[in-house]
Design a protein around this motif. Structure first.
Motif, PDB file in Angstrom:
ATOM      1  N   LEU A 467      49.379   1.811  -1.028  1.00  0.00           N
ATOM      2  CA  LEU A 467      50.373   1.081  -0.060  1.00  0.00           C
ATOM      3  C   LEU A 467      51.539   1.921   0.683  1.00  0.00           C
ATOM      4  O   LEU A 467      52.053   2.875   0.010  1.00  0.00           O
ATOM      5  N   SER A 468      52.208   1.542   1.562  1.00  0.00           N
ATOM      6  CA  SER A 468      53.357   2.199   2.131  1.00  0.00           C
ATOM      7  C   SER A 468      54.436   1.843   1.110  1.00  0.00           C
ATOM      8  O   SER A 468      54.534   1.036   0.348  1.00  0.00           O
ATOM      9  N   PRO A 469      55.341   2.937   1.070  1.00  0.00           N
ATOM     10  CA  PRO A 469      56.646   2.688   0.140  1.00  0.00           C
ATOM     11  C   PRO A 469      57.255   1.471   0.465  1.00  0.00           C
ATOM     12  O   PRO A 469      57.782   0.834  -0.624  1.00  0.00           O
ATOM     13  N   ALA A 470      57.426   0.829   1.619  1.00  0.00           N
ATOM     14  CA  ALA A 470      58.108  -0.469   1.909  1.00  0.00           C
ATOM     15  C   ALA A 470      57.461  -1.387   1.113  1.00  0.00           C
ATOM     16  O   ALA A 470      57.982  -2.419   0.464  1.00  0.00           O
ATOM     17  N   LEU A 471      55.974  -1.468   1.324  1.00  0.00           N
ATOM     18  CA  LEU A 471      55.198  -2.720   0.822  1.00  0.00           C
ATOM     19  C   LEU A 471      55.334  -2.484  -0.988  1.00  0.00           C
ATOM     20  O   LEU A 471      55.364  -3.370  -1.661  1.00  0.00           O
ATOM     21  N   GLN A 472      55.309  -1.310  -1.501  1.00  0.00           N
ATOM     22  CA  GLN A 472      55.215  -1.124  -2.947  1.00  0.00           C
ATOM     23  C   GLN A 472      56.717  -1.743  -3.561  1.00  0.00           C
ATOM     24  O   GLN A 472      56.492  -2.237  -4.397  1.00  0.00           O
ATOM     25  N   GLU A 473      57.515  -1.663  -2.795  1.00  0.00           N
ATOM     26  CA  GLU A 473      58.941  -1.929  -3.311  1.00  0.00           C
ATOM     27  C   GLU A 473      58.849  -3.565  -3.201  1.00  0.00           C
ATOM     28  O   GLU A 473      59.637  -4.100  -4.087  1.00  0.00           O
ATOM     29  N   ARG A 474      58.208  -4.222  -2.368  1.00  0.00           N
ATOM     30  CA  ARG A 474      58.015  -5.643  -2.376  1.00  0.00           C
ATOM     31  C   ARG A 474      57.189  -6.228  -3.478  1.00  0.00           C
ATOM     32  O   ARG A 474      57.230  -7.547  -3.709  1.00  0.00           O
ATOM     33  N   ILE A 475      56.653  -5.524  -4.250  1.00  0.00           N
ATOM     34  CA  ILE A 475      55.861  -5.901  -5.355  1.00  0.00           C
ATOM     35  C   ILE A 475      56.682  -5.743  -6.501  1.00  0.00           C
ATOM     36  O   ILE A 475      56.948  -4.809  -7.042  1.00  0.00           O
ATOM     37  N   ILE A 476      57.144  -6.990  -7.023  1.00  0.00           N
ATOM     38  CA  ILE A 476      58.138  -7.044  -8.160  1.00  0.00           C
ATOM     39  C   ILE A 476      57.806  -7.941  -9.431  1.00  0.00           C
ATOM     40  O   ILE A 476      56.550  -8.404  -9.320  1.00  0.00           O
ATOM     41  N   ALA A 477      57.958  -7.485 -10.376  1.00  0.00           N
ATOM     42  CA  ALA A 477      57.723  -8.318 -11.656  1.00  0.00           C
ATOM     43  C   ALA A 477      58.678  -9.338 -12.013  1.00  0.00           C
ATOM     44  O   ALA A 477      59.715  -9.150 -12.044  1.00  0.00           O
ATOM     45  N   ASP A 478      58.329 -10.513 -12.349  1.00  0.00           N
ATOM     46  CA  ASP A 478      58.943 -11.701 -12.748  1.00  0.00           C
ATOM     47  C   ASP A 478      58.394 -12.115 -13.972  1.00  0.00           C
ATOM     48  O   ASP A 478      57.376 -11.942 -14.615  1.00  0.00           O
ATOM     49  N   THR A 479      59.115 -13.180 -14.579  1.00  0.00           N
ATOM     50  CA  THR A 479      58.784 -13.789 -15.969  1.00  0.00           C
ATOM     51  C   THR A 479      57.642 -14.502 -15.723  1.00  0.00           C
ATOM     52  O   THR A 479      56.676 -14.335 -16.834  1.00  0.00           O
ATOM     53  N   GLY A 480      57.096 -14.830 -14.679  1.00  0.00           N
ATOM     54  CA  GLY A 480      55.647 -15.409 -14.580  1.00  0.00           C
ATOM     55  C   GLY A 480      54.725 -14.545 -13.995  1.00  0.00           C
ATOM     56  O   GLY A 480      53.660 -15.004 -13.649  1.00  0.00           O
ATOM     57  N   GLY A 481      54.857 -13.336 -13.947  1.00  0.00           N
ATOM     58  CA  GLY A 481      53.933 -12.183 -13.336  1.00  0.00           C
ATOM     59  C   GLY A 481      54.416 -11.669 -12.179  1.00  0.00           C
ATOM     60  O   GLY A 481      55.699 -11.861 -11.830  1.00  0.00           O
ATOM     61  N   ARG A 482      53.512 -10.980 -11.601  1.00  0.00           N
ATOM     62  CA  ARG A 482      53.815 -10.278 -10.193  1.00  0.00           C
ATOM     63  C   ARG A 482      54.339 -11.247  -9.053  1.00  0.00           C
ATOM     64  O   ARG A 482      53.652 -12.190  -9.033  1.00  0.00           O
TER      65      ARG A 482
END
Length: 618
Positions: A467-482
């Motif tokens: 993915l583009s760098p901007a989209l990679q940055e938008r995938i984050i980890a939370d307590t309930g998953g991605r």
């Protein structure tokens, strides 16, 4: 008993008061006050939507459910979940502003469609003869003698007869008689034929829409809408059925809420157009089966369990005064017929609006909301079914889901980064995401490879690296998953990221899988394939705003060319208009209900297999 004062600008004087027994929840007080407080789960504490602000002196440690749904800043500001907070004494509660785009729904109406005019209600301009010593006929007899029909046609109406002597001996014996079938509804002084109105009403689970119609020319005089006031009892019909079963007086409470909501709209429309509500003589109502039962105050409990049998199915007509609807007390309120437990009069309205008796070939009509009703027409048959799609398409059950209101994301485009379309002004900050926005987001995420056809958000670093760098940055980890960030915190009203979660994607898969599976079952019963379909007609506000490309992209609809998908506006409401303006259309509504073949999906062996297959995206 305790009095809970809800402070908001929408209430007369800026506040509404709910009186409830001590120990009740704030949500129960809101329902009692008629406050439109969002609660998708019906007070179970699982949606996190019923947010209010407690006064400082009543704030305490956050509850586990509040920690789950609220940010630290929101908790510091006194925001709590109304369904989990109990009240023991009088207090004032501040409501968090919730904007609704009622105009968005009413704007989807096309230019006024002209209908063949033959309304059930008529007005006659008559001059009643003056009584004399040699003419001993009663006032009633002299009125009957001047009407076009024989006097034996009309039944005696005590309420009309009680006022008749005063009217005839008033300024003039020139009067207007209002009739419906074999009954006199009213007698009015002078010639009032130019003031002749009716209502077409669509009671949706989420939104109520009212059309004020001129019965002389068939035009819409004005439209009004509001969020269904029953929403505090839950976003879907099952939650509201459970509310009536679990709360003493719950049925009466929900009926009162919808009637009060309708009266609020009627009052606004009459004030706007300077119309006397007593000159509204008929209302035709459509709604799903549960909404029709709640409107009439009929117990809906047994709609929730197999075999899902309604309390009534036929067309029902009664006086407005029986319901407390603020039109002429003797005015006729007609609820169009029901097909089955989960296929209501709103679907009959869609059939009328779609003019299914004129369609050639195979046609699919869909009305998608908290339930998904579908009609397949062809080969001389009408097949219908309903799927419990859940409230996902209305934005409920989604972490940042909301109704289609100002601040809701309704459009999503993904290339190297994310572009959003937000309802409201161009400068409007993001509040959440509505159903049409959710479909576009998931469709785009699937298209660019952020989620797989099974609906899983990618986790492998090798996949994310594509993915583009901007989209990679938008995938984050939370307590309930991605999670995938649609709007960063500086773009939002709440000051927190608005995201799409794995749970949101699963909810959409379940909803869209149920719709597609239902369609496939209907096609199997009619022995047709997607290639045989001439046109797919999408009804309702959701159908009007959904992207056809995205609907096909996630596999919500059968794979047909885009040109074979069209939006037909608020077809249920338009069908109510047609039945109001024409006794011919009313007769069609009754005929459709009789000949329609209902397929109960829970009893159809094919449905489960189709459902599992339909869960896949694309």
């Amino acid at each position: 008993m305790v009095n809970i004062t809800f402070q908001k600008s929408a209430c007369p004087g800026g506040e509404c008061i709910g009186t409830v027994p001590a120990g009740s929840t704030i949500l129960q007080a809101a329902i009692a006050a008629g406050v439109h407080l969002q609660s998708a789960c019906g007070g179970k504490g699982t949606c996190g939507k019923c947010r209010v602000i407690l006064p400082p002196e009543y704030r305490s440690e956050p509850l586990p459910e509040e920690k789950k749904f609220l940010s630290d800043e929101q908790i510091r500001n006194g925001i709590v979940l109304a369904c989990k907070r109990h009240v023991q004494e009088d207090m004032a509660i501040t409501l968090i502003q919730q904007k609704d785009v009622y105009d968005r729904k009413t704007q989807l109406e096309k230019a006024d469609r002209r209908h063949a005019l033959s309304p059930y209600v008529h007005k006659y301009d008559v001059n009643v003869s003056t009584p004399t010593i040699t003419d001993q006929r009663s006032d009633w007899e002299r009125l009957m003698a001047e009407l076009p029909e024989s006097h034996s046609i009309f039944r005696f109406n005590r309420r009309v007869a009680a006022k008749l002597p005063g009217i005839l001996r008033g300024v003039s014996s020139h009067v207007t008689a209002v009739t419906a079938g074999d009954e006199i509804l009213a007698v009015e002084t002078g010639d009032t034929r130019d003031r002749f109105y009716g209502l077409a009403i669509d009671i949706g689970t989420t939104t109520i829409v009212v059309y004020l119609m001129n019965l002389n020319d068939g035009k819409v005089v004005a439209r009004g809408a509001l969020t269904n006031p029953q929403q505090g009892a839950g976003a879907d019909v099952l939650s509201r059925i459970a509310y009536t079963a679990d709360h003493p007086g719950g049925l009466s409470q929900l009926q009162s809420l919808v009637v009060e909501g309708l009266n609020h709209i009627i009052s606004d429309l009459c004030r706007e157009k300077e119309i006397n509500s007593e000159q509204i003589y008929q209302a035709v109502v459509v709604g799903n089966t549960t909404m029709s039962h709640l409107f009439l105050g009929i117990d809906p409990t047994y709609l929730a369990t197999a075999p899902f049998i309604p309390g009534f199915r036929q067309t029902v007509s009664l006086k407005a005064s029986e319901l407390g609807l603020n039109i002429l007390g003797d005015g006729i309120v007609t609820i169009l017929p029901i097909v089955a437990g989960y296929v209501g009069s709103d679907t009959i309205g869609v059939m009328l609006s779609g003019q299914i008796d004129t369609l050639k070939g195979i046609h699919l009509l869909l009305d998608i909301g908290t339930n998904g009703e579908m009609v397949l027409v062809g080969k001389g048959r009408i097949l219908t079914c309903s799927t419990a799609a859940g409230p996902t398409f209305e934005g409920a059950g989604v972490k940042y889901g909301m109704r289609a209101a100002d601040g809701a994301i309704e459009r999503v485009r993904i290339s190297d980064d994310v572009e959003l379309g937000v309802i409201g002004k161009e400068t409007e900050k993001v509040r959440g995401i509505c159903g049409s926005g959710l479909i576009e987001a998931v469709s785009e995420m699937f298209r660019v490879g952020i989620i797989t056809s099974e609906g899983r958000m990618i986790t492998a670093e090798s996949d994310i690296a594509k993915l583009s760098p901007a989209l990679q940055e938008r995938i984050i980890a939370d307590t309930g998953g991605r999670e995938f960030v649609l709007a960063w915190k500086d773009q939002t009203v709440s000051g927190e990221n608005v995201t799409i979660t794995q749970k949101d994607i699963r909810g959409l898969q379940l909803a869209k899988g149920a719709i597609l599976a239902g369609i496939r079952v209907l096609m199997a019963h009619l022995e047709v394939s997607p290639e045989d379909i001439e046109m797919i007609h999408l009804a309702g506000a959701f159908g009007n705003y959904i992207s056809r490309e995205s609907a096909l992209g996630i596999g919500l609809l059968p794979q047909v060319p885009l040109a074979k998908i069209q939006s037909i506006g608020n077809a249920a409401g338009n069908g109510a208009q047609m039945a109001l303006l024409s006794t011919i259309e009313m007769a069609k509504a009754n005929q459709y209900a009789l000949v329609t073949e209902h397929i109960e999906l829970s009893a159809d062996k094919l449905f489960q297999d189709e459902f599992l297959e339909a869960l896949a995206l694309g």
